[in-house]
Design a protein around this motif. Structure first.
Motif, PDB file in Angstrom:
ATOM      1  N   VAL A 156       0.889  -1.260   0.075  1.00 36.09           N
ATOM      2  CA  VAL A 156      -0.104   0.057  -0.089  1.00 36.09           C
ATOM      3  C   VAL A 156       0.885   1.074  -0.045  1.00 36.09           C
ATOM      4  CG1 VAL A 156      -1.829   1.311   1.452  1.00 36.09           C
ATOM      5  CG2 VAL A 156      -1.841  -1.243   1.115  1.00 36.09           C
ATOM      6  N   ALA A 157       1.997   1.194   0.557  1.00 34.91           N
ATOM      7  CA  ALA A 157       2.816   2.435   0.746  1.00 34.91           C
ATOM      8  C   ALA A 157       3.337   2.922  -0.358  1.00 34.91           C
ATOM      9  CB  ALA A 157       3.964   1.932   1.903  1.00 34.91           C
ATOM     10  N   GLY A 158       3.454   1.835  -1.258  1.00 38.69           N
ATOM     11  CA  GLY A 158       4.342   2.130  -2.759  1.00 38.69           C
ATOM     12  C   GLY A 158       3.249   1.848  -3.794  1.00 38.69           C
ATOM     13  N   GLY A 159       2.253   1.382  -3.670  1.00 39.46           N
ATOM     14  CA  GLY A 159       1.091   1.350  -4.501  1.00 39.46           C
ATOM     15  C   GLY A 159       0.220   2.565  -4.602  1.00 39.46           C
ATOM     16  N   ALA A 160      -0.052   3.061  -3.592  1.00 41.79           N
ATOM     17  CA  ALA A 160      -1.310   4.066  -3.206  1.00 41.79           C
ATOM     18  C   ALA A 160      -0.694   5.359  -4.154  1.00 41.79           C
ATOM     19  CB  ALA A 160      -1.271   4.457  -1.708  1.00 41.79           C
ATOM     20  N   PRO A 161       0.423   5.910  -3.851  1.00 41.85           N
ATOM     21  CA  PRO A 161       0.957   6.815  -4.885  1.00 41.85           C
ATOM     22  C   PRO A 161       0.810   6.677  -6.334  1.00 41.85           C
ATOM     23  CG  PRO A 161       2.389   6.874  -2.871  1.00 41.85           C
ATOM     24  CD  PRO A 161       1.573   5.554  -2.986  1.00 41.85           C
ATOM     25  N   MET A 162       1.072   5.520  -6.758  1.00 42.05           N
ATOM     26  CA  MET A 162       0.987   5.006  -7.963  1.00 42.05           C
ATOM     27  C   MET A 162      -0.593   4.999  -8.510  1.00 42.05           C
ATOM     28  SD  MET A 162       4.128   4.802  -8.760  1.00 42.05           S
ATOM     29  CE  MET A 162       3.944   4.126 -10.563  1.00 42.05           C
ATOM     30  N   ILE A 163      -1.571   4.824  -7.656  1.00 42.68           N
ATOM     31  CA  ILE A 163      -2.868   4.683  -8.023  1.00 42.68           C
ATOM     32  C   ILE A 163      -3.185   6.349  -8.109  1.00 42.68           C
ATOM     33  CG2 ILE A 163      -5.198   4.260  -7.241  1.00 42.68           C
ATOM     34  CD1 ILE A 163      -4.098   1.747  -5.740  1.00 42.68           C
ATOM     35  N   GLY A 167      -4.669   8.356 -11.691  1.00 35.62           N
ATOM     36  CA  GLY A 167      -5.968   9.084 -11.549  1.00 35.62           C
ATOM     37  C   GLY A 167      -5.555  10.608 -11.993  1.00 35.62           C
ATOM     38  N   THR A 168      -3.992  11.065 -11.704  1.00 33.48           N
ATOM     39  CA  THR A 168      -3.644  12.264 -12.282  1.00 33.48           C
ATOM     40  C   THR A 168      -3.691  12.109 -14.018  1.00 33.48           C
ATOM     41  OG1 THR A 168      -2.221  12.666 -10.613  1.00 33.48           O
ATOM     42  CG2 THR A 168      -1.827  13.972 -12.369  1.00 33.48           C
ATOM     43  N   VAL A 169      -3.188  10.930 -14.610  1.00 31.45           N
ATOM     44  CA  VAL A 169      -3.051  10.955 -15.922  1.00 31.45           C
ATOM     45  C   VAL A 169      -4.338  10.777 -16.502  1.00 31.45           C
ATOM     46  CG1 VAL A 169      -2.261   9.278 -17.739  1.00 31.45           C
ATOM     47  CG2 VAL A 169      -0.663   9.696 -15.646  1.00 31.45           C
ATOM     48  N   ILE A 170      -5.452   9.998 -15.670  1.00 34.27           N
ATOM     49  CA  ILE A 170      -6.679   9.728 -16.248  1.00 34.27           C
ATOM     50  C   ILE A 170      -7.447  11.525 -16.153  1.00 34.27           C
ATOM     51  CG2 ILE A 170      -8.909   8.942 -15.954  1.00 34.27           C
ATOM     52  CD1 ILE A 170      -7.576   6.536 -14.558  1.00 34.27           C
ATOM     53  N   GLY A 171      -7.218  12.118 -15.528  1.00 38.59           N
ATOM     54  CA  GLY A 171      -7.964  13.366 -15.318  1.00 38.59           C
ATOM     55  C   GLY A 171      -7.322  14.342 -16.440  1.00 38.59           C
ATOM     56  N   GLY A 205      -3.676   9.818  -2.803  1.00 37.63           N
ATOM     57  CA  GLY A 205      -2.831   8.442  -2.956  1.00 37.63           C
ATOM     58  C   GLY A 205      -1.661   8.689  -2.180  1.00 37.63           C
ATOM     59  N   LEU A 206      -1.263  10.167  -2.086  1.00 38.12           N
ATOM     60  CA  LEU A 206       0.111  10.385  -1.260  1.00 38.12           C
ATOM     61  C   LEU A 206      -0.256  10.187   0.328  1.00 38.12           C
ATOM     62  CD1 LEU A 206       1.573  13.733  -3.068  1.00 38.12           C
ATOM     63  CD2 LEU A 206       2.235  11.398  -2.823  1.00 38.12           C
ATOM     64  N   ILE A 207      -1.606  10.523   0.765  1.00 42.30           N
ATOM     65  CA  ILE A 207      -2.028  10.415   2.047  1.00 42.30           C
ATOM     66  C   ILE A 207      -1.841   8.991   2.520  1.00 42.30           C
ATOM     67  CG2 ILE A 207      -3.986  10.623   3.654  1.00 42.30           C
ATOM     68  CD1 ILE A 207      -4.343  13.514   2.247  1.00 42.30           C
ATOM     69  N   VAL A 208      -2.572   8.322   1.757  1.00 43.67           N
ATOM     70  CA  VAL A 208      -2.859   6.717   2.109  1.00 43.67           C
ATOM     71  C   VAL A 208      -1.413   6.135   2.207  1.00 43.67           C
ATOM     72  CG1 VAL A 208      -3.506   4.408   1.461  1.00 43.67           C
ATOM     73  CG2 VAL A 208      -5.143   6.518   0.968  1.00 43.67           C
ATOM     74  N   TYR A 213       3.149   3.721   4.891  1.00 38.87           N
ATOM     75  CA  TYR A 213       4.799   3.745   4.994  1.00 38.87           C
ATOM     76  C   TYR A 213       4.961   4.064   6.479  1.00 38.87           C
ATOM     77  CZ  TYR A 213       9.582   5.229   4.376  1.00 38.87           C
ATOM     78  OH  TYR A 213      10.894   5.286   4.228  1.00 38.87           O
ATOM     79  N   PHE A 214       4.640   5.070   7.252  1.00 39.85           N
ATOM     80  CA  PHE A 214       5.041   5.294   8.536  1.00 39.85           C
ATOM     81  C   PHE A 214       4.559   4.084   9.379  1.00 39.85           C
ATOM     82  CE2 PHE A 214       5.505   9.783   7.174  1.00 39.85           C
ATOM     83  CZ  PHE A 214       6.944   9.917   7.715  1.00 39.85           C
ATOM     84  N   GLY A 215       3.431   3.653   9.097  1.00 40.94           N
ATOM     85  CA  GLY A 215       2.855   2.378   9.887  1.00 40.94           C
ATOM     86  C   GLY A 215       3.787   1.236   9.714  1.00 40.94           C
ATOM     87  N   TYR A 216       4.243   0.862   8.538  1.00 43.06           N
ATOM     88  CA  TYR A 216       5.063  -0.109   8.234  1.00 43.06           C
ATOM     89  C   TYR A 216       6.387   0.017   9.070  1.00 43.06           C
ATOM     90  CZ  TYR A 216       8.185  -3.262   5.695  1.00 43.06           C
ATOM     91  OH  TYR A 216       9.076  -4.413   5.321  1.00 43.06           O
ATOM     92  N   ASN A 217       7.118   1.159   9.143  1.00 41.99           N
ATOM     93  CA  ASN A 217       8.215   1.169   9.581  1.00 41.99           C
ATOM     94  C   ASN A 217       7.993   1.095  11.058  1.00 41.99           C
ATOM     95  OD1 ASN A 217       9.806   1.545   7.222  1.00 41.99           O
ATOM     96  ND2 ASN A 217       9.389   3.699   7.199  1.00 41.99           N
TER      97      ASN A 217
END
Length: 249
Positions: A156-163, A167-171, A205-208, A213-217
């Protein structure tokens, strides 16, 4: 003549006063409208709804990530709840030959340290190498149980920003498609709506991703600290198994 001039002055003053009252009323009305428009424009729910179906994906990922973090945090918290004199009590029971009492003490705690010590106590009487192997295998199982689910947090830490970037590209594609279909009747709202969607998904995506990321660490650091305590308990347990033999000599 004098009264005519006086009447004209009075009429002018009355007209000016009425104009000031009207301007004050318009100012009050504008002051009442502007805050309402600002509140509506900064509504988080309204902003999230503009992100489209990708915001639902991010919402599901955030809920699962929060559930895993809460579950693992509670497991680690419970694993660290063990008596300060636990190993001393185990040593006393073993020296006194009270094996069942030592096992009962281990069963009292829901902790990996207590479970690996219990496994070693159950193997007392066998060669020390067999006891150490059983304790180490139990420790490996406990560590694997604690680390289960952390890989999803890392994903999730790596995939959420990609999602969010998707959305940015689709918009942006939507914005330029609407502009191409408009022909000569291009309106700024055609471009702004697409950019708005793009920015909302990026922020979501950045917030999630940052939270995951912080939770995992945090969980990884807590598990490493617990593993260190398990290793220390293993060493202490193997040492106390040598003590009776040393005392007999």
């Amino acid at each position: 003549m004098f009264f005519n001039i006086l009447q004209t002055e009075i009429d002018s003053m009355a007209a000016a006063a009425m104009e000031q009252v009207a301007n004050a009323g318009d100012a009050v009305t504008a002051a009442e409208v502007i805050p309402q428009q600002q509140v509506m424009s900064y509504s988080l729910i309204e902003m999230a709804s503009k992100g489209g179906w990708l915001m639902l994906v991010l919402l599901v990922l955030s809920i699962i990530a929060i559930y895993i973090f809460g579950k693992k945090w509670w497991m680690i918290r419970q694993a660290n709840k063990i008596g300060k004199n636990f190993m001393n009590d185990i040593r006393d029971y073993i020296h006194e030959g009270k094996i069942k009492s030592a096992i009962t003490l281990c069963e009292k705690y829901d902790s990996p340290i207590a479970r690996l010590v219990e496994k070693g106590i159950e193997r007392i009487g066998r060669p020390l190498t067999d006891i150490q192997a059983a304790v180490e295998n139990t420790a490996n199982v406990e560590v694997a149980r604690l680390e289960k689910g952390l890989s999803f947090l890392a994903t999730v830490a790596g995939g959420a920003p990609m999602i969010g970037f998707l959305g940015t590209v689709i918009g942006m594609i939507q914005a330029f498609f609407n502009m191409s279909q408009a022909g000569n009747n291009i309106d700024i709202t055609l471009l702004s709506s697409g950019i708005y969607t793009a920015m909302v998904t990026t922020v979501g995506g950045l917030i999630v991703g940052i939270l995951a990321y912080f939770g995992y660490n945090y969980l990884s650091s807590s598990i490493n600290s617990l593993v260190f305590k398990m290793e220390s308990a293993t060493i202490d347990f193997m040492d106390l198994l040598h003590e009776p033999a040393g005392d007999d000599e």
